[in-house]
Design a protein around this motif. Structure first.
Motif, PDB file in Angstrom:
ATOM      1  N   ARG A 260     -33.904  -5.126   4.598  1.00 20.48           N
ATOM      2  CA  ARG A 260     -32.180  -4.109   4.302  1.00 20.48           C
ATOM      3  C   ARG A 260     -32.501  -3.290   4.735  1.00 20.48           C
ATOM      4  NH1 ARG A 260     -31.839  -0.981  -1.182  1.00 20.48           N
ATOM      5  NH2 ARG A 260     -29.262  -1.095  -0.921  1.00 20.48           N
ATOM      6  N   ASN A 405     -33.813  -1.946  -4.600  1.00 17.64           N
ATOM      7  CA  ASN A 405     -33.229  -3.424  -4.077  1.00 17.64           C
ATOM      8  C   ASN A 405     -32.437  -2.993  -5.623  1.00 17.64           C
ATOM      9  OD1 ASN A 405     -32.512  -6.131  -4.013  1.00 17.64           O
ATOM     10  ND2 ASN A 405     -33.159  -6.178  -2.299  1.00 17.64           N
ATOM     11  N   LYS A 407     -31.597  -6.099  -6.725  1.00 15.24           N
ATOM     12  CA  LYS A 407     -31.529  -7.270  -7.007  1.00 15.24           C
ATOM     13  C   LYS A 407     -33.096  -7.205  -7.686  1.00 15.24           C
ATOM     14  CE  LYS A 407     -29.800 -10.141  -2.937  1.00 15.24           C
ATOM     15  NZ  LYS A 407     -30.624 -11.194  -2.368  1.00 15.24           N
ATOM     16  N   VAL A 408     -33.681  -6.489  -7.957  1.00 15.56           N
ATOM     17  CA  VAL A 408     -35.098  -6.374  -8.298  1.00 15.56           C
ATOM     18  C   VAL A 408     -34.412  -5.640  -9.452  1.00 15.56           C
ATOM     19  CG1 VAL A 408     -37.234  -5.006  -8.506  1.00 15.56           C
ATOM     20  CG2 VAL A 408     -36.131  -5.970  -6.380  1.00 15.56           C
ATOM     21  N   LEU A 410     -31.709  -6.326 -11.286  1.00 17.72           N
ATOM     22  CA  LEU A 410     -31.680  -7.076 -12.780  1.00 17.72           C
ATOM     23  C   LEU A 410     -32.638  -7.922 -12.812  1.00 17.72           C
ATOM     24  CD1 LEU A 410     -28.725  -8.551 -13.455  1.00 17.72           C
ATOM     25  CD2 LEU A 410     -29.047 -10.135 -11.342  1.00 17.72           C
ATOM     26  N   LEU A 411     -33.678  -8.042 -11.858  1.00 21.76           N
ATOM     27  CA  LEU A 411     -35.102  -8.690 -11.749  1.00 21.76           C
ATOM     28  C   LEU A 411     -35.055  -8.526 -13.457  1.00 21.76           C
ATOM     29  CD1 LEU A 411     -36.174 -10.250  -9.170  1.00 21.76           C
ATOM     30  CD2 LEU A 411     -35.730 -11.923 -10.980  1.00 21.76           C
TER      31      LEU A 411
END
Length: 423
Positions: A260, A405, A407-408, A410-411
């Motif tokens: 990123r 991040n 996305k992390v 969200l996980l």
């Protein structure tokens, strides 16, 4: 003196729950961000920029807050809660710098962030109250803020120190007559007067010492990137050869974390310093908990199930390795990549701890029989304290992972949902 002492005592005795304190502190941070962006008409500010501005600002001022609470409570020998209350009220002063800079610059504004310099330059700036060029870095508004904060810290130190050590040289009538009869009263009065003068002198000197320590903390925080650059590049370039250019290259260059990239230099600074302050804040919290709340801290560590922490760290490492392998990304072993991995590891640990708290709350009846060493069963925490602790772990996990991040984050949010369903 007595009036100021009563005001201080009233502030110190204010009753703040951890939830109320958190809401108050967060409100101050959000108002500060609103002022900064409002004065700049919100121009060129994306949502991503504002998020990293928020994380940087929050973690910076929270780290500063804890540093001063720990320092003042130890140096002034006052209770942790008392120092925390005074510093919470005092943190309102952080709203002033952007307004002052706006007024002084006639609406043009100054770029307020950090001072970059070499080791020799930092020493000179320390002795000259941040040095020259107050229109960039440590601006006029910031310098006025620091000066006011140091003034109030001096007053607070003087009141607390003098109030704790002073004595009332009042002698009862019977003893006074007795001393007069032996012609000792004048000598005693003289000794009392001398003791008061010595006490006043010692109090002034000690208050100056506390103020200088506070100034050193302000200075290090205001020049933190330079110290990091000197510590990292000093081994290869020589500690006295690292300049402000090297610091700027390290912190203002585009941020690349794993695959990123953040090309905006201001956002890059915000992200990198968010990494630094997130981990620094963790060290402060761990150290402060050990010093001030040792029993509760040890209960949390024991209840964390260390093998589970290692297991979760292993899952993160394997997942990262598989992601790099199948995505074809190239991982560079840079300083900020290491920090981002450490921050992700902490976020995963916090997610696990939050799930443990939720499970312990639901399983109190079972734990009372099968797991009598759980913190809630042993009454180390009240139920409200334990719930608050769980929310801190929960939001800390999401915040720290989102810095690296989204996305992390969200996980980990889904991880919390599964843990909640299980509980």
């Amino acid at each position: 003196m007595s009036i100021f002492l009563k005001i201080i005592e009233k502030i110190e005795s204010s009753r703040f729950s951890l939830t109320l304190w958190g809401a108050s502190f967060l409100s101050i941070i959000l108002v500060r961000l609103l002022i900064e962006n409002w004065l700049q008409d919100f121009r060129f500010k994306s949502g991503l920029y504002i998020f990293y501005q928020f994380t940087h600002t929050l973690l910076f001022f929270l780290s500063a807050y804890l540093l001063f609470v720990f320092t003042l409570s130890r140096l002034l020998k006052t209770r942790f809660r008392s120092a925390a209350n005074v510093m919470l009220y005092g943190h309102l002063i952080i709203l002033a710098p952007p307004l002052l800079d706006h007024i002084i610059s006639s609406g043009k504004g100054f770029w307020s962030f950090y001072k970059f310099d070499s080791l020799a330059g930092l020493l000179k700036r320390f002795l000259t109250f941040f040095g020259d060029k107050p229109d960039i870095g440590i601006t006029y508004g910031v310098r006025i803020e620091v000066a006011l904060a140091l003034f109030f810290i001096f007053i607070y130190s003087f009141i607390k120190t003098y109030g704790q050590r002073n004595f009332d040289p009042v002698i009862s009538k019977g003893k006074r007559n007795f001393l007069k009869n032996y012609c000792l009263f004048k000598n005693l009065k003289l000794r009392i007067g001398n003791s008061s003068a010595i006490l006043l002198q010692k109090t002034l000197l000690y208050s100056i010492f506390v103020t200088l320590v506070s100034y050193a903390i302000f200075f290090v925080l205001g020049t933190f990137p330079s110290w990091i650059a000197i510590a990292i590049d000093g081994f290869t370039k020589g500690f006295f050869n690292v300049t402000e250019i090297n610091t700027a290259q390290m912190f203002l260059s585009p941020a690349i974390f794993f695959s990123r990239e953040i090309p905006d230099i201001v956002s890059a600074l915000n992200i990198k310093m968010s990494f630094v302050y997130a981990l620094f804040l963790t060290l402060l919290l761990v150290g402060g908990s050990w010093i001030f709340f040792k029993k509760k801290f040890l209960a949390i560590v024991k209840n964390a199930r260390p093998p589970q922490l290692l297991y979760h760290s292993g899952l993160l490492a394997v997942g990262l390795a598989l992601g790099i392998k199948f995505s074809g990304s190239v991982l560079t072993l840079s300083f900020f990549n290491i920090l981002s991995f450490l921050l992700l590891t902490e976020a995963v640990w916090l997610a696990w701890l939050a799930s443990v708290v939720a499970n312990d709350i639901q399983d109190q009846e079972i734990d009372a029989i099968a797991n009598a060493d759980r913190p809630l069963i042993k009454k180390v925490f009240t139920i409200d304290e334990y719930k608050t602790l769980g929310w801190i772990f929960f939001f800390g996990s999401l915040l720290f992972s989102a810095i690296v991040n989204f996305k992390v984050a969200l996980l980990l949010l889904v991880y919390q949902a599964v843990a909640w369903i299980y509980s």
